[in-house]
Design an enzyme around this catalytic site. Structure first.
Site, PDB file in Angstrom:
ATOM      1  N   ASP A  89      -2.649  14.103  -9.809  1.00 45.64           N
ATOM      2  CA  ASP A  89      -3.922  14.317 -10.492  1.00 45.64           C
ATOM      3  C   ASP A  89      -4.231  15.811 -10.422  1.00 45.64           C
ATOM      4  OD1 ASP A  89      -6.335  14.026 -11.710  1.00 45.64           O
ATOM      5  OD2 ASP A  89      -7.210  12.727 -10.185  1.00 45.64           O
ATOM      6  N   ASP A 271      -4.436   3.360 -11.822  1.00 46.26           N
ATOM      7  CA  ASP A 271      -4.447   3.709 -10.399  1.00 46.26           C
ATOM      8  C   ASP A 271      -5.837   3.433  -9.877  1.00 46.26           C
ATOM      9  OD1 ASP A 271      -5.942   6.486  -9.395  1.00 46.26           O
ATOM     10  OD2 ASP A 271      -5.625   6.382 -11.559  1.00 46.26           O
ATOM     11  N   CYS A 309       2.923 -15.989  -0.668  1.00 43.47           N
ATOM     12  CA  CYS A 309       3.034 -14.531  -0.826  1.00 43.47           C
ATOM     13  C   CYS A 309       4.211 -14.033   0.006  1.00 43.47           C
ATOM     14  CB  CYS A 309       1.747 -13.845  -0.393  1.00 43.47           C
ATOM     15  SG  CYS A 309       1.816 -12.039  -0.412  1.00 43.47           S
ATOM     16  N   CYS A 311       4.741 -10.769   0.849  1.00 43.04           N
ATOM     17  CA  CYS A 311       4.502  -9.434   1.403  1.00 43.04           C
ATOM     18  C   CYS A 311       4.846  -9.428   2.883  1.00 43.04           C
ATOM     19  CB  CYS A 311       3.049  -9.014   1.178  1.00 43.04           C
ATOM     20  SG  CYS A 311       1.874  -9.699   2.386  1.00 43.04           S
ATOM     21  N   CYS A 314       2.254 -11.509   5.017  1.00 39.11           N
ATOM     22  CA  CYS A 314       2.243 -12.964   4.845  1.00 39.11           C
ATOM     23  C   CYS A 314       3.536 -13.622   5.313  1.00 39.11           C
ATOM     24  CB  CYS A 314       1.973 -13.316   3.381  1.00 39.11           C
ATOM     25  SG  CYS A 314       0.276 -12.954   2.851  1.00 39.11           S
ATOM     26  N   HIS A 340      -0.463  -5.923   2.148  1.00 38.14           N
ATOM     27  CA  HIS A 340      -0.686  -7.142   1.350  1.00 38.14           C
ATOM     28  C   HIS A 340      -1.347  -6.803   0.020  1.00 38.14           C
ATOM     29  CE1 HIS A 340      -1.843 -11.183   0.122  1.00 38.14           C
ATOM     30  NE2 HIS A 340      -3.018 -10.637  -0.173  1.00 38.14           N
TER      31      HIS A 340
END
Length: 377
Positions: A89, A271, A309, A311, A314, A340
């Protein structure tokens, strides 16, 4: 290079080829403002959870550690050990958020560092030089982000200045990309559409910057105080005037619902700090809405954050254990929650891309939103 693969209404499925790899869109960029994801998340973690693009901030890296130091160390990719695309940015939003500490002039902005109070000047050329030193994949043009409810005359003057600054950004980046000692000589430039909530100003600005043949186009100055309905209206009115054969980026947005609505209106890049910020406070995204792990009902809950999930949190840990970590103020709790949430966002973007590939995005969007509203998990 942008390749449009498929469209469903205004929704676009595409890929962007860069010097640091190909980005499949629509994509959510994981925000690492100071070259790190808040919550003790490493670049190895980002690879594991399916991150395509990391986003860092020009202003923050300029005032702390310094872009010249990062250049001497080989550029941002080498500095943070991340080999996929990075978008930087321009620093414009951060500079203009320092309302009491800055003064805007045609040449640029004079302001005080939020860290040590030292006086700094940043204009289009300075922003491009900093981003060239960082050697990001995509550089954002330096712009002014007027308040969403600013008076019309102020917004008109601001947008005109942003257009002039964009011309200077393009000229300076072309010059920098021609230098032998430039790390990334194929750095791309995205321009930014502004205009607050004035649709006609937005449209006129989109037409003007579309003629400048940039690598991509962002819509800035939204999600800064206007309603969701106002944001969606501005997207509906503005996006059709940006080139369909170039990536379109909605800056700083947003919730899962915002992203689904943005994709429907033709947005490629997103974003937002929500997944990391909320994660650090125990607020977790699931397919059935958000949950707050600080709630007492999770104290003895042996289930993962969300069944099914994949991730890192999890796959191994229970809600009860992660809640315990958060209550004990152990950093691991924040880290697992952030992982997560980012995995949820990255996975949702893959689901969106798959739905567009299959031609059933509208059905997917409806079912996804309906399920997230149920609040039952």
């Amino acid at each position: 290079m942008y390749k449009l693969l498929k469209q469903e209404g205004r929704a676009k499925r595409a890929q962007v080829t860069t010097v640091h790899g190909t980005i499949q869109t629509p994509v959510f960029m994981n925000v690492g403002t100071v070259a790190a994801i808040k919550g003790a998340v490493s670049t190895a973690d980002l690879e594991e959870i399916g991150t395509q693009v990391e986003l860092s901030n020009t202003y923050h890296l300029h005032v702390r550690t310094g872009d010249e130091t990062i250049k001497r160390l080989g550029g941002l990719h080498k500095f943070m050990s991340w080999h996929k695309p990075i978008l930087t940015d321009s620093g414009g939003f951060q500079v203009f958020s320092l309302a009491g500490l800055r003064k805007i002039k045609e040449e640029g902005v004079y302001f005080q560092s939020h860290i040590d109070g030292r006086k700094i000047f940043m204009g289009p050329e300075e922003s491009m030089r900093i981003q060239s030193n960082l050697a990001s994949t995509i550089a954002m043009a330096f712009d002014e982000c007027p308040p969403s409810k600013a008076p019309r005359q102020y917004v008109e003057n601001s947008v005109a200045r942003t257009t002039r600054w964009l011309g200077r950004c393009k000229k300076e980046l072309n010059r920098l990309n021609s230098y032998d000692d430039t790390i990334n000589k194929k750095q791309m430039l995205f321009g930014i559409n502004q205009g607050a909530v004035f649709a006609d100003i937005r449209i006129e600005h989109a037409k003007r910057i579309a003629q400048m043949d940039l690598d991509g186009y962002a819509i800035g100055g939204l999600a800064v105080g206007e309603t969701h309905e106002e944001m969606y209206y501005i997207l509906e009115e503005t996006v059709p005037y940006l080139p369909v054969d170039k990536p379109t980026y909605l800056m700083g947005v947003g919730t899962p619902a915002n992203i689904l609505e943005g994709v429907e209106r033709g947005i490629d890049f997103f974003d937002c700090v929500y997944p990391t910020r909320n994660g650090r406070h125990g607020h977790l995204y699931t397919n059935y809405g958000k949950i707050n792990l600080f709630n007492a009902k999770y104290e003895q809950d042996a289930r993962p954050i969300e069944e099914g999930c994949s991730c890192p949190a999890c796959r191994r840990y229970s809600r009860a254990y992660i809640r315990h970590l958060l209550k004990a103020k152990e950093m691991l709790g924040m880290r697992l929650c952030v992982l997560h949430n980012l995995y949820f966002y990255n996975s949702m973007m893959k689901e969106i891309r798959d739905a567009l590939d299959a031609g059933n995005f509208a059905t997917y969007k409806r079912h996804k939103l309906d399920r997230m509203k149920t609040g039952t998990l």
